[in-house]
Motif scaffolding. Structure first.
Motif, PDB file in Angstrom:
ATOM      1  N   LEU A 181       1.342  -8.283 -15.215  1.00 53.48           N
ATOM      2  CA  LEU A 181       2.034  -9.620 -15.681  1.00 53.48           C
ATOM      3  C   LEU A 181       1.140 -10.052 -16.519  1.00 53.48           C
ATOM      4  CD1 LEU A 181       3.791 -10.808 -12.575  1.00 53.48           C
ATOM      5  CD2 LEU A 181       4.722  -9.737 -14.397  1.00 53.48           C
ATOM      6  N   VAL A 182      -0.197 -10.467 -16.274  1.00 47.82           N
ATOM      7  CA  VAL A 182      -1.231 -10.946 -17.067  1.00 47.82           C
ATOM      8  C   VAL A 182      -1.216  -9.859 -18.473  1.00 47.82           C
ATOM      9  CG1 VAL A 182      -3.561 -11.164 -17.220  1.00 47.82           C
ATOM     10  CG2 VAL A 182      -2.783 -12.002 -15.310  1.00 47.82           C
ATOM     11  N   PHE A 183      -1.177  -8.885 -18.224  1.00 52.26           N
ATOM     12  CA  PHE A 183      -1.400  -7.799 -19.563  1.00 52.26           C
ATOM     13  C   PHE A 183      -0.288  -8.019 -20.389  1.00 52.26           C
ATOM     14  CE2 PHE A 183      -0.282  -3.680 -21.633  1.00 52.26           C
ATOM     15  CZ  PHE A 183      -1.548  -3.653 -22.271  1.00 52.26           C
ATOM     16  N   ASP A 184       0.913  -8.197 -19.831  1.00 54.10           N
ATOM     17  CA  ASP A 184       2.235  -8.270 -20.631  1.00 54.10           C
ATOM     18  C   ASP A 184       2.053  -9.713 -21.219  1.00 54.10           C
ATOM     19  OD1 ASP A 184       3.396  -6.076 -19.557  1.00 54.10           O
ATOM     20  OD2 ASP A 184       4.194  -6.660 -18.164  1.00 54.10           O
ATOM     21  N   ALA A 185       1.586 -10.726 -20.630  1.00 57.65           N
ATOM     22  CA  ALA A 185       1.375 -11.968 -21.084  1.00 57.65           C
ATOM     23  C   ALA A 185       0.561 -12.021 -22.388  1.00 57.65           C
ATOM     24  CB  ALA A 185       0.843 -13.142 -20.032  1.00 57.65           C
ATOM     25  N   PHE A 186      -0.500 -11.246 -22.354  1.00 59.19           N
ATOM     26  CA  PHE A 186      -1.649 -11.148 -23.418  1.00 59.19           C
ATOM     27  C   PHE A 186      -0.760 -10.356 -24.635  1.00 59.19           C
ATOM     28  CE2 PHE A 186      -5.618  -9.247 -25.167  1.00 59.19           C
ATOM     29  CZ  PHE A 186      -6.039 -10.387 -25.558  1.00 59.19           C
TER      30      PHE A 186
ATOM     31  N   LYS B  47      10.725  -7.563 -19.364  1.00 54.42           N
ATOM     32  CA  LYS B  47       9.965  -6.765 -18.461  1.00 54.42           C
ATOM     33  C   LYS B  47       9.145  -7.562 -17.403  1.00 54.42           C
ATOM     34  CE  LYS B  47       6.340  -3.331 -18.913  1.00 54.42           C
ATOM     35  NZ  LYS B  47       5.341  -3.854 -17.869  1.00 54.42           N
ATOM     36  N   MET B  48       8.593  -8.740 -17.901  1.00 56.01           N
ATOM     37  CA  MET B  48       7.902  -9.566 -17.018  1.00 56.01           C
ATOM     38  C   MET B  48       9.067  -9.966 -15.716  1.00 56.01           C
ATOM     39  SD  MET B  48       5.108 -11.663 -19.263  1.00 56.01           S
ATOM     40  CE  MET B  48       4.481 -12.561 -17.886  1.00 56.01           C
ATOM     41  N   GLU B  49      10.300 -10.326 -16.638  1.00 59.29           N
ATOM     42  CA  GLU B  49      11.253 -10.807 -15.569  1.00 59.29           C
ATOM     43  C   GLU B  49      11.512  -9.881 -14.424  1.00 59.29           C
ATOM     44  OE1 GLU B  49      15.722 -12.678 -15.729  1.00 59.29           O
ATOM     45  OE2 GLU B  49      14.439 -11.976 -17.221  1.00 59.29           O
ATOM     46  N   ILE B  50      11.718  -8.496 -14.798  1.00 57.06           N
ATOM     47  CA  ILE B  50      11.797  -7.539 -13.965  1.00 57.06           C
ATOM     48  C   ILE B  50      10.633  -7.438 -12.917  1.00 57.06           C
ATOM     49  CG2 ILE B  50      12.288  -5.010 -13.839  1.00 57.06           C
ATOM     50  CD1 ILE B  50      13.566  -5.024 -16.409  1.00 57.06           C
ATOM     51  N   LYS B  51       9.477  -7.438 -13.326  1.00 59.62           N
ATOM     52  CA  LYS B  51       8.339  -7.274 -12.472  1.00 59.62           C
ATOM     53  C   LYS B  51       8.209  -8.650 -11.558  1.00 59.62           C
ATOM     54  CE  LYS B  51       6.709  -3.244 -13.770  1.00 59.62           C
ATOM     55  NZ  LYS B  51       6.583  -2.396 -12.865  1.00 59.62           N
ATOM     56  N   ALA B  52       8.650  -9.641 -11.869  1.00 56.38           N
ATOM     57  CA  ALA B  52       8.408 -10.983 -11.137  1.00 56.38           C
ATOM     58  C   ALA B  52       8.837 -12.069 -12.361  1.00 56.38           C
ATOM     59  CB  ALA B  52       7.092 -11.467 -10.660  1.00 56.38           C
TER      60      ALA B  52
END
Length: 516
Positions: A275-280, A348-353
């Motif tokens: 999730l941190v990687f996706d945010a970055f 993608k982040m929503e799918i993950k959390a």
């Protein structure tokens, strides 16, 4: 005399101011049309946008690969469960489907045995299945089997004179068998009138049930597991009344949120890292979006300066072609790409959390540039097909197969089968698959391959013509050609960037060509 001298001085100052203004505009225009390395040599301006685009490509590619590999696991899990269900619930299943159906039945006794076999297997599921399965609730929020039969209305079939009297109106009868009913002694449910089939008017028997499963293989990649609801339907099709009943098995898998998960280890922490990687990735795309938008705004301002100056000095408007030189198509594409990447990362982040290069001025280097552009488009279609159509088409289930499938389509192979094999369970997916395939085939067969051939055959004639007659120059190119401050930009680059990308030959008397 004094008045005349003052007026002359004012005219001289105005002329000097106009010349300074013109020279500044010319220098700004020349700087705008430089590539990042030339800009660094000219004003020591670090190519932040270029570096950011390289970083973004690496990060987004990593993100796509991770997501695609995860999606590939999902596809494999669904397919493996479908095969397992066929072996569990279809009596006599050989492991290979017959045409578009799973297996076939030819006698009444085999029909009853196949129906009862599927029902019994459902009842004994937890004792015989190797998977982590449980019973799920159907549309009526009930656990159990739903058996429906379709048949013509009652009629008479007289075998003595071989007459048949049937009302073609269709009736549907359904019965629900819960676990308690299936546990009755002597299997009393088999003796019910519902299962007394009149085959001469029977159209089909449909058995539907829901199962819950959990995909534990994602734990090995240190991700939280996914939970699934499988909507299974077994259809005994007798509509043809040909003496052959076709048995169809359909399984629709839907991902749902797992409840009360308690998994020890580093799985939860790894999910947080993802999730941190996706945010970055989102932050990098936002930075790229801001920088490209800023560049477009500055370019439009510079265009306005040029248009006003040209109209003031030459009393005529600049042609449309020169005006469009200030609109960098790559920046527009980057902005669109950033917006889509941001939206995709959030989901993608929503799918993950400029489009492909249309002309070539040298054979080998320009063909390589053309192939690089076409390769990027091909790679984009490959990733898109893998991620979006993977769950719905066998030819898109992994990255290697997608690349081979698209290469076959470019060569005109297996087109109809690729179109026909897409699952039509979702109208949106079906429409997307058509748009995807039609656009890919049209783009590569009718445009890219034709352009590739045309570039090679016409390259020599084009170069020879321009070498003899010179390159045609527009108003903007003629204006830039008058620049008297070329030496100002011949500063020595730093050692690092010189080694990386900024070394070049000395300026020659080649024709000045604006490259946007």
């Amino acid at each position: 005399m004094i008045w005349w001298s003052t007026e002359k001085s004012r005219n001289t100052m105005a002329q000097l101011d106009s010349e300074v203004k013109e020279e500044c505009l010319r220098e700004d225009l020349k700087f705008y049309f430089m590539n990042p390395c030339e800009k660094y040599r000219a004003r020591q301006q670090i190519p932040w946008k270029l570096g950011l685009q390289i970083l973004k490509v690496l990060m987004v590619t990593t993100q796509l690969v991770r997501f695609g590999l995860g999606n590939q696991l999902v596809v494999a899990f669904k397919e493996d469960n479908t095969v397992a269900f066929k072996h569990l619930f279809l009596k006599g299943y050989s492991g290979t489907d017959e045409d578009d159906y799973s297996c076939s039945i030819y006698t009444q006794a085999d029909t009853y045995e196949s129906i009862f076999f599927a029902i019994n297997q459902y009842h004994l599921l937890k004792n015989i299945s190797l998977a982590t399965l449980d019973y799920g609730e159907n549309e009526d929020n009930r656990i159990g089997l739903k058996v429906c039969k379709q048949h013509y209305k009652k009629g008479n079939m007289l075998s003595s004179n071989e007459t048949l009297n049937i009302d073609r109106d269709i009736e549907i009868d359904c019965v629900h068998l819960d676990l308690l009913t299936l546990s009755e002694t002597a299997q009393a449910w088999k003796q019910s009138a519902f299962f007394r089939l009149e085959f001469y008017r029977l159209l089909q028997v449909e058995i539907s049930f829901h199962l819950k499963g959990i995909d534990l293989q994602t734990i090995h990649s240190r991700e939280l597991p996914d939970c699934y609801v499988f909507q299974n339907t077994i259809t005994f099709d007798n509509k043809a009344h040909s003496g052959k009943i076709k048995v169809f098995f359909d399984s629709e898998a839907n991902i749902e949120e797992c409840k009360a998960l308690n998994i020890s280890g580093s799985t939860q922490k790894n999910t947080q890292y993802v999730l941190v990687f996706d945010a970055f990735v989102i932050l990098v795309c936002l930075a790229s979006l801001v920088l490209c938008t800023r560049s477009i705004v500055l370019a439009l301002r510079l265009r306005k300066r040029f248009l006003d100056f040209f109209l003031e000095k030459y009393r005529r408007h600049v042609c449309d072609a020169d005006q469009w030189e200030f609109v960098n198509g790559w920046y527009v594409l980057v902005i669109i790409s950033d917006l889509m990447t941001i939206v995709g990362s959030i989901l993608k982040m929503e799918i993950k959390a400029k489009v492909l290069i249309l002309t070539m001025r040298a054979s080998l280097p320009k063909v390589l540039r053309f192939c690089a552009c076409a390769g990027m488009i091909y790679l984009g279609y490959t990733f898109c097909g893998w991620i979006v159509l993977g769950p719905y088409h066998d030819k898109f289930e992994n990255l290697n197969i997608v690349a081979e499938c698209l290469f076959s389509l470019v060569n005109g192979d297996d087109m109809f089968a690729t179109f026909a094999q897409i699952q039509q369970k979702s109208t949106l997916v079906w429409l997307f698959s058509r748009l995807y395939l039609y656009s890919f085939i049209s783009l590569f067969i009718y445009m890219i391959l034709s352009l590739f051939i045309a570039l090679i055959t016409d390259s020599y004639d084009t170069i020879k013509k321009y070498q003899q007659n010179g390159f045609p120059e527009t108003d903007l190119q003629e204006f830039l050609k008058e620049c008297n401050s070329k030496e100002e930009y011949q500063k020595e680059p730093s050692a690092f960037l010189s080694c990386v990308c900024c070394l070049r030959r000395r300026e020659s008397n080649d024709h000045l060509i604006v490259i946007n």
